[in-house]
Design a protein around this motif. Structure first.
Motif, PDB file in Angstrom:
ATOM      1  N   GLY A  74       0.812  -1.212   0.000  1.00  0.00           N
ATOM      2  CA  GLY A  74       0.000   0.000   0.000  1.00  0.00           C
ATOM      3  C   GLY A  74       0.841   1.255   0.000  1.00  0.00           C
ATOM      4  O   GLY A  74       0.404   2.299  -0.495  1.00  0.00           O
ATOM      5  N   ASP A  75       2.032   1.163   0.569  1.00  0.00           N
ATOM      6  CA  ASP A  75       2.974   2.273   0.506  1.00  0.00           C
ATOM      7  C   ASP A  75       4.368   1.749   0.793  1.00  0.00           C
ATOM      8  O   ASP A  75       4.559   0.638   1.288  1.00  0.00           O
ATOM      9  CB  ASP A  75       2.604   3.411   1.461  1.00  0.00           C
ATOM     10  N   GLU A  76       5.358   2.573   0.443  1.00  0.00           N
ATOM     11  CA  GLU A  76       6.748   2.161   0.621  1.00  0.00           C
ATOM     12  C   GLU A  76       7.630   3.399   0.735  1.00  0.00           C
ATOM     13  O   GLU A  76       7.289   4.476   0.232  1.00  0.00           O
ATOM     14  CB  GLU A  76       7.182   1.278  -0.558  1.00  0.00           C
ATOM     15  N   ARG A  77       8.762   3.232   1.381  1.00  0.00           N
ATOM     16  CA  ARG A  77       9.763   4.298   1.467  1.00  0.00           C
ATOM     17  C   ARG A  77      10.670   4.197   0.248  1.00  0.00           C
ATOM     18  O   ARG A  77      11.154   3.103  -0.068  1.00  0.00           O
ATOM     19  CB  ARG A  77      10.566   4.145   2.749  1.00  0.00           C
ATOM     20  N   PHE A  78      10.896   5.331  -0.425  1.00  0.00           N
ATOM     21  CA  PHE A  78      11.700   5.333  -1.650  1.00  0.00           C
ATOM     22  C   PHE A  78      13.173   5.460  -1.257  1.00  0.00           C
ATOM     23  O   PHE A  78      13.774   6.537  -1.279  1.00  0.00           O
ATOM     24  CB  PHE A  78      11.263   6.472  -2.571  1.00  0.00           C
ATOM     25  N   VAL A  79      13.720   4.319  -0.876  1.00  0.00           N
ATOM     26  CA  VAL A  79      15.114   4.182  -0.456  1.00  0.00           C
ATOM     27  C   VAL A  79      15.663   2.913  -1.107  1.00  0.00           C
ATOM     28  O   VAL A  79      14.958   2.233  -1.842  1.00  0.00           O
ATOM     29  CB  VAL A  79      15.227   4.113   1.090  1.00  0.00           C
ATOM     30  N   ALA A  80      16.907   2.589  -0.807  1.00  0.00           N
ATOM     31  CA  ALA A  80      17.514   1.392  -1.391  1.00  0.00           C
ATOM     32  C   ALA A  80      16.780   0.131  -0.937  1.00  0.00           C
ATOM     33  O   ALA A  80      16.216   0.071   0.166  1.00  0.00           O
ATOM     34  CB  ALA A  80      18.981   1.314  -1.015  1.00  0.00           C
ATOM     35  N   PRO A 183      10.167  10.836   8.242  1.00  0.00           N
ATOM     36  CA  PRO A 183      11.243  10.383   7.345  1.00  0.00           C
ATOM     37  C   PRO A 183      11.027   8.931   6.944  1.00  0.00           C
ATOM     38  O   PRO A 183      10.372   8.188   7.678  1.00  0.00           O
ATOM     39  CB  PRO A 183      12.495  10.551   8.208  1.00  0.00           C
ATOM     40  N   PRO A 184      11.603   8.546   5.796  1.00  0.00           N
ATOM     41  CA  PRO A 184      12.271   9.379   4.799  1.00  0.00           C
ATOM     42  C   PRO A 184      11.278  10.224   4.015  1.00  0.00           C
ATOM     43  O   PRO A 184      10.098   9.875   3.934  1.00  0.00           O
ATOM     44  CB  PRO A 184      12.972   8.356   3.915  1.00  0.00           C
ATOM     45  N   PRO A 185      11.731  11.330   3.417  1.00  0.00           N
ATOM     46  CA  PRO A 185      10.804  12.293   2.836  1.00  0.00           C
ATOM     47  C   PRO A 185      10.110  11.835   1.561  1.00  0.00           C
ATOM     48  O   PRO A 185       9.009  12.303   1.261  1.00  0.00           O
ATOM     49  CB  PRO A 185      11.690  13.518   2.566  1.00  0.00           C
ATOM     50  N   THR A 186      10.746  10.937   0.794  1.00  0.00           N
ATOM     51  CA  THR A 186      10.157  10.499  -0.472  1.00  0.00           C
ATOM     52  C   THR A 186       9.621   9.082  -0.325  1.00  0.00           C
ATOM     53  O   THR A 186      10.332   8.186   0.158  1.00  0.00           O
ATOM     54  CB  THR A 186      11.186  10.572  -1.610  1.00  0.00           C
ATOM     55  N   ARG A 187       8.389   8.886  -0.744  1.00  0.00           N
ATOM     56  CA  ARG A 187       7.704   7.605  -0.602  1.00  0.00           C
ATOM     57  C   ARG A 187       6.845   7.356  -1.840  1.00  0.00           C
ATOM     58  O   ARG A 187       6.667   8.239  -2.677  1.00  0.00           O
ATOM     59  CB  ARG A 187       6.802   7.623   0.645  1.00  0.00           C
ATOM     60  N   THR A 188       6.289   6.184  -1.908  1.00  0.00           N
ATOM     61  CA  THR A 188       5.257   5.877  -2.889  1.00  0.00           C
ATOM     62  C   THR A 188       4.052   5.342  -2.137  1.00  0.00           C
ATOM     63  O   THR A 188       4.187   4.730  -1.078  1.00  0.00           O
ATOM     64  CB  THR A 188       5.750   4.855  -3.927  1.00  0.00           C
ATOM     65  N   SER A 189       2.868   5.588  -2.672  1.00  0.00           N
ATOM     66  CA  SER A 189       1.660   5.205  -1.944  1.00  0.00           C
ATOM     67  C   SER A 189       0.510   4.962  -2.898  1.00  0.00           C
ATOM     68  O   SER A 189       0.370   5.663  -3.913  1.00  0.00           O
ATOM     69  CB  SER A 189       1.269   6.318  -0.962  1.00  0.00           C
ATOM     70  N   LEU A 190      -0.322   3.990  -2.586  1.00  0.00           N
ATOM     71  CA  LEU A 190      -1.632   3.921  -3.206  1.00  0.00           C
ATOM     72  C   LEU A 190      -2.456   5.105  -2.721  1.00  0.00           C
ATOM     73  O   LEU A 190      -2.293   5.578  -1.602  1.00  0.00           O
ATOM     74  CB  LEU A 190      -2.336   2.610  -2.858  1.00  0.00           C
ATOM     75  N   THR A 191      -3.329   5.584  -3.571  1.00  0.00           N
ATOM     76  CA  THR A 191      -4.249   6.656  -3.220  1.00  0.00           C
ATOM     77  C   THR A 191      -5.520   6.054  -2.617  1.00  0.00           C
ATOM     78  O   THR A 191      -5.681   4.830  -2.537  1.00  0.00           O
ATOM     79  CB  THR A 191      -4.617   7.458  -4.469  1.00  0.00           C
ATOM     80  N   PHE A 192      -6.445   6.937  -2.239  1.00  0.00           N
ATOM     81  CA  PHE A 192      -7.737   6.426  -1.774  1.00  0.00           C
ATOM     82  C   PHE A 192      -8.380   5.554  -2.852  1.00  0.00           C
ATOM     83  O   PHE A 192      -8.990   4.528  -2.552  1.00  0.00           O
ATOM     84  CB  PHE A 192      -8.681   7.584  -1.434  1.00  0.00           C
TER      85      PHE A 192
END
Length: 251
Positions: A74-80, A183-192
């Motif tokens: 549903g969401d994730e942190r945009f990191v390694a 943190p971390p500031p950049t992520r990816t996420s599903l919307t509503f």
């Protein structure tokens, strides 16, 4: 029409994790009785990590054919990809590395060391493509069987934060999140809209520190200010709470 939420209250966080694990395994097994592939969406957070641990130790774990489970985030942190901040790293450590998932059915959100590097927009576009490829009936998101969604003390869910641009998105199913307040500031996420493709939406919350958020969300708050208020499944919406998280509710 999205289902109005129901609540289930367990005596403790431990009981909540056990009952949610059992409920998840039963739902996946039932979905496989009806369709070739069951679709599960997971997110991060301590109570959800405990649910995964309970799934690992459950005697019902093998009632599910894990080769026929499609796993989404549903969401994730945009990191390694090997960062301890990754939701998928924790999820695999707690549970998914212990069951025989089929590699083509594992849908990880993008990482900074993946094919798109630091281009989060390209990674989001690729994830949207995976969602669309798994969908049917002209839709661009599969009908997830179950979404396991946590809630923050501020009422956020996935990486949809109060007042942030993501809570106002209505068209895309998945977005990049910039300047996250956590943190971390950049992520990816599903919307509503992406999350709302679920037949079953389960919002799982433990602890007195989240009681105000639970009360607001179930009290009809605006989803732009309390994003978890916007969590709705197509068929069923359940708020699975321990007594501490439910302490602000009027029974």
């Amino acid at each position: 029409m999205a289902a109005d939420p129901e609540t289930v209250i367990e005596a403790s966080a431990e009981a909540l994790a056990r009952s949610t694990a059992a409920r998840t395994l039963a739902a996946l097994a039932a979905a496989q009785d009806a369709r070739p592939l069951a679709h599960l969406v997971v997110t991060g957070g301590s109570i959800l990590e405990n649910v995964l641990s309970e799934m690992q130790s459950s005697p019902e774990r093998d009632s599910v054919d894990w080769s026929r489970v499609a796993l989404w985030w549903g969401d994730e942190r945009f990191v390694a990809s090997d960062s301890d901040d990754r939701n998928d790293k924790v999820a695999f450590a707690k549970f998914f590395s212990h069951v025989p998932l089929a590699e083509p059915n594992i849908h990880r959100m993008p990482s900074t060391d993946g094919p798109w590097g630091e281009d989060v927009a390209a990674g989001v576009a690729a994830y949207a493509g995976e969602l669309a490829a798994a969908a049917s009936d002209g839709e661009d998101v599969p009908r997830f069987d179950v979404v396991l969604l946590g809630v923050g003390p501020d009422g956020h869910c996935a990486s949809l934060f109060p007042g942030a641009p993501g809570v106002y998105e209505t068209e895309p199913a998945v977005i990049a999140v910039h300047d996250s307040p956590k943190p971390p500031p950049t992520r990816t996420s599903l919307t509503f809209r992406g999350l709302g493709a679920a037949n079953e939406m389960w919002v799982i919350v433990a602890g007195a520190g989240k009681a105000d958020a639970v009360k607001a969300a179930l009290g009809g708050a605006d989803r732009a200010q309390i994003p978890s208020a916007g969590a709705r499944g197509r068929v069923h919406t359940l708020w699975l709470l321990d007594e501490a998280a439910a302490s602000g509710l009027t029974h």
